[in-house]
Design a protein around this motif. Structure first.
Motif, PDB file in Angstrom:
ATOM      1  N   ILE A 283       2.972   4.973  -2.035  1.00 42.22           N
ATOM      2  CA  ILE A 283       2.926   4.498  -3.419  1.00 42.22           C
ATOM      3  C   ILE A 283       2.255   5.592  -4.234  1.00 42.22           C
ATOM      4  N   GLY A 284       2.985   6.135  -5.195  1.00 46.26           N
ATOM      5  CA  GLY A 284       2.454   7.255  -5.956  1.00 46.26           C
ATOM      6  C   GLY A 284       2.329   8.486  -5.078  1.00 46.26           C
ATOM      7  N   ASP A 285       1.134   9.108  -5.039  1.00 44.50           N
ATOM      8  CA  ASP A 285       0.957  10.343  -4.276  1.00 44.50           C
ATOM      9  C   ASP A 285       0.183  10.142  -2.976  1.00 44.50           C
ATOM     10  N   ARG A 286       0.057   8.869  -2.512  1.00 42.50           N
ATOM     11  CA  ARG A 286      -0.676   8.595  -1.278  1.00 42.50           C
ATOM     12  C   ARG A 286       0.036   7.522  -0.476  1.00 42.50           C
ATOM     13  N   ASN A 287      -0.417   7.382   0.771  1.00 38.58           N
ATOM     14  CA  ASN A 287       0.060   6.302   1.632  1.00 38.58           C
ATOM     15  C   ASN A 287      -1.002   5.199   1.688  1.00 38.58           C
ATOM     16  N   ARG A 290      -1.987  -2.629   3.782  1.00 37.94           N
ATOM     17  CA  ARG A 290      -2.655  -3.833   3.297  1.00 37.94           C
ATOM     18  C   ARG A 290      -4.083  -3.878   3.849  1.00 37.94           C
ATOM     19  N   ALA A 291      -5.031  -4.170   2.998  1.00 39.49           N
ATOM     20  CA  ALA A 291      -6.426  -4.221   3.414  1.00 39.49           C
ATOM     21  C   ALA A 291      -6.706  -5.473   4.246  1.00 39.49           C
ATOM     22  N   THR A 292      -7.650  -5.366   5.148  1.00 44.66           N
ATOM     23  CA  THR A 292      -8.135  -6.516   5.906  1.00 44.66           C
ATOM     24  C   THR A 292      -9.415  -7.025   5.248  1.00 44.66           C
ATOM     25  N   THR A 293      -9.905  -8.156   5.724  1.00 42.13           N
ATOM     26  CA  THR A 293     -11.145  -8.707   5.168  1.00 42.13           C
ATOM     27  C   THR A 293     -12.334  -7.806   5.453  1.00 42.13           C
ATOM     28  N   GLU A 294     -12.224  -6.949   6.465  1.00 34.13           N
ATOM     29  CA  GLU A 294     -13.323  -6.050   6.815  1.00 34.13           C
ATOM     30  C   GLU A 294     -13.326  -4.769   5.984  1.00 34.13           C
ATOM     31  N   ASP A 295     -12.222  -4.487   5.299  1.00 32.32           N
ATOM     32  CA  ASP A 295     -12.130  -3.242   4.538  1.00 32.32           C
ATOM     33  C   ASP A 295     -12.948  -3.309   3.254  1.00 32.32           C
ATOM     34  N   THR A 296     -13.659  -2.227   2.964  1.00 33.71           N
ATOM     35  CA  THR A 296     -14.365  -2.069   1.702  1.00 33.71           C
ATOM     36  C   THR A 296     -13.535  -1.178   0.789  1.00 33.71           C
ATOM     37  N   ILE A 297     -13.351  -1.612  -0.441  1.00 33.19           N
ATOM     38  CA  ILE A 297     -12.536  -0.839  -1.382  1.00 33.19           C
ATOM     39  C   ILE A 297     -13.378   0.282  -1.997  1.00 33.19           C
ATOM     40  N   THR A 298     -12.986   1.491  -1.719  1.00 36.85           N
ATOM     41  CA  THR A 298     -13.673   2.655  -2.296  1.00 36.85           C
ATOM     42  C   THR A 298     -12.739   3.498  -3.161  1.00 36.85           C
ATOM     43  N   VAL A 299     -11.455   3.263  -3.028  1.00 39.66           N
ATOM     44  CA  VAL A 299     -10.454   4.002  -3.804  1.00 39.66           C
ATOM     45  C   VAL A 299      -9.626   2.989  -4.590  1.00 39.66           C
ATOM     46  N   PRO A 300      -9.517   3.135  -5.912  1.00 38.74           N
ATOM     47  CA  PRO A 300      -8.711   2.193  -6.701  1.00 38.74           C
ATOM     48  C   PRO A 300      -7.260   2.167  -6.238  1.00 38.74           C
ATOM     49  N   ALA A 301      -6.652   0.992  -6.321  1.00 40.23           N
ATOM     50  CA  ALA A 301      -5.232   0.873  -5.991  1.00 40.23           C
ATOM     51  C   ALA A 301      -4.400   1.615  -7.031  1.00 40.23           C
ATOM     52  N   PRO A 302      -3.207   2.072  -6.652  1.00 44.75           N
ATOM     53  CA  PRO A 302      -2.345   2.758  -7.622  1.00 44.75           C
ATOM     54  C   PRO A 302      -1.753   1.760  -8.620  1.00 44.75           C
ATOM     55  N   LYS A 308      12.097   5.051 -11.904  1.00 47.79           N
ATOM     56  CA  LYS A 308      12.176   6.334 -12.597  1.00 47.79           C
ATOM     57  C   LYS A 308      10.808   6.934 -12.851  1.00 47.79           C
ATOM     58  N   GLY A 309       9.765   6.323 -12.260  1.00 46.76           N
ATOM     59  CA  GLY A 309       8.429   6.851 -12.393  1.00 46.76           C
ATOM     60  C   GLY A 309       7.713   6.447 -13.657  1.00 46.76           C
ATOM     61  N   ARG A 310       8.274   5.463 -14.395  1.00 44.03           N
ATOM     62  CA  ARG A 310       7.638   5.018 -15.629  1.00 44.03           C
ATOM     63  C   ARG A 310       6.710   3.861 -15.347  1.00 44.03           C
ATOM     64  N   GLN A 311       5.589   3.816 -16.072  1.00 45.52           N
ATOM     65  CA  GLN A 311       4.681   2.689 -15.962  1.00 45.52           C
ATOM     66  C   GLN A 311       5.393   1.449 -16.495  1.00 45.52           C
ATOM     67  N   ILE A 312       5.421   0.366 -15.749  1.00 42.44           N
ATOM     68  CA  ILE A 312       6.240  -0.778 -16.121  1.00 42.44           C
ATOM     69  C   ILE A 312       5.430  -1.817 -16.858  1.00 42.44           C
ATOM     70  N   GLU A 313       6.160  -2.630 -17.615  1.00 43.73           N
ATOM     71  CA  GLU A 313       5.516  -3.669 -18.415  1.00 43.73           C
ATOM     72  C   GLU A 313       5.373  -4.969 -17.653  1.00 43.73           C
ATOM     73  N   SER A 314       6.193  -5.204 -16.643  1.00 46.69           N
ATOM     74  CA  SER A 314       6.106  -6.474 -15.928  1.00 46.69           C
ATOM     75  C   SER A 314       6.708  -6.309 -14.546  1.00 46.69           C
TER      76      SER A 314
END
Length: 314
Positions: A283-287, A290-302, A308-314
């Motif tokens: 997704i985007g420039d990284r792989n 899905r996070a597990t309950t044990e995972d700590t979020i340190t990097v924002p999701a994309p 076409k690479g455009r930011q979508i409205e919905s």
């Protein structure tokens, strides 16, 4: 959807069998009728304007009107001709459409006596619906009538219904799938966007229909509350690791992440973490995985984009 056709023991009724065969030909899996039922519930709730999402919140007149809407949307979906005195003509035969929220509660007027009735029922809490055909003869209906000369099937008569689909799956209403306290928490948020963001937090990994987004937001531009960029739920939730996938653009991503795949009018939120080793879903420039309950979020999701690479409205 399984083939749920069940034939009771009854005298030969060729027109009934022809109507059942035509219903199955037009909708082999029951998906189109299920869509009619789902749409009727959503229209009668009118969640975008009222914030309602369940049967008990409706007024008595609205509950009565449900059957009329079901009849109209069924005819619109399948293009049935009008009957002479009944709602439909199917396979050349007169058929009257009847809905009851309670199985067996169909009110049968004199014009359907000795004719075929399409009887349907559903339960939005249980996400099920049923539809069958019966000929409304003297031996299946009660002798008592109300002041409009309407009557009902008696218990033995109801056993004569030929069920085309019985307790078939209905697309879930997420606000009825979540615990009541959780829904209360969602609706207590101050702004439309905050409510939508809380919905996707609480419903991680679950399908969310566009109508539920509209119900929660109670705004005419409800779907824009999902968008990325300033003021959208995608942006609010990204720091917490949530990505919101649209069935119009991100079905492949949902499948690769191992969550239910949304249809074009649905979303699903997934809490993700980067893999760092080349595995997972791009997704985007990284792989990501899905996070597990044990995972700590340190990097924002994309913030997901369209094809076409455009930011979508919905």
């Amino acid at each position: 959807m399984d083939n749920l056709y069940t034939q009771p023991e009854h005298i030969v009724d060729a027109p009934l069998d022809e109507v059942v065969a035509e219903l199955k030909r037009l909708d082999p899996d029951g998906i189109r009728w299920a869509s009619v039922v789902r749409h009727t519930y959503d229209v009668i709730y009118n969640g975008q304007e009222t914030g309602r999402y369940q049967w008990d919140q409706l007024m008595k007149t609205e509950k009565t009107h449900f059957g009329t809407l079901f009849e109209i949307y069924g005819q619109r979906e399948f293009g049935f001709a009008d009957g002479d005195e009944t709602d439909y003509r199917i396979a050349g035969h007169q058929v009257d459409a009847k809905w009851s929220q309670k199985s067996g509660g169909w009110m049968l007027p004199p014009e359907v006596f000795d004719e075929l009735a399409l009887v349907a029922t559903g339960n939005d809490h249980k996400s099920i619906w049923s539809l069958g055909i019966i000929r409304v003869t003297d031996d299946v209906r009660r002798s008592s009538k109300n002041r409009d000369a309407k009557t009902q099937l008696h218990a033995q008569g109801a056993s004569k219904i030929t069920w085309v689909w019985r307790d078939a799956p209905l697309r879930p209403n997420i606000l009825l799938q979540l615990p009541p306290d959780t829904v209360k928490k969602i609706l207590s948020s101050k702004s439309g966007t905050a409510k939508v963001a809380q919905l996707f937090r609480e419903a991680e990994g679950m399908i969310v229909h566009r109508n539920s987004v509209s119900t929660v937001a109670e705004q005419l531009d409800a779907q824009r509350r999902v968008r990325g960029g300033s003021g959208g739920a995608r942006t609010l939730l990204a720091p917490e690791g949530y990505v919101i996938l649209s069935g119009s653009y991100h079905r492949d991503i949902a499948a690769e992440l191992g969550v239910p795949v949304p249809l074009s009018d649905e979303y699903i939120s997934v809490r993700v973490v980067p893999t760092g080793d080349g595995s997972g879903t791009r997704i985007g420039d990284r792989n990501w995985r899905r996070a597990t309950t044990e995972d700590t979020i340190t990097v924002p999701a994309p913030i997901v984009k369209d094809k076409k690479g455009r930011q979508i409205e919905s």
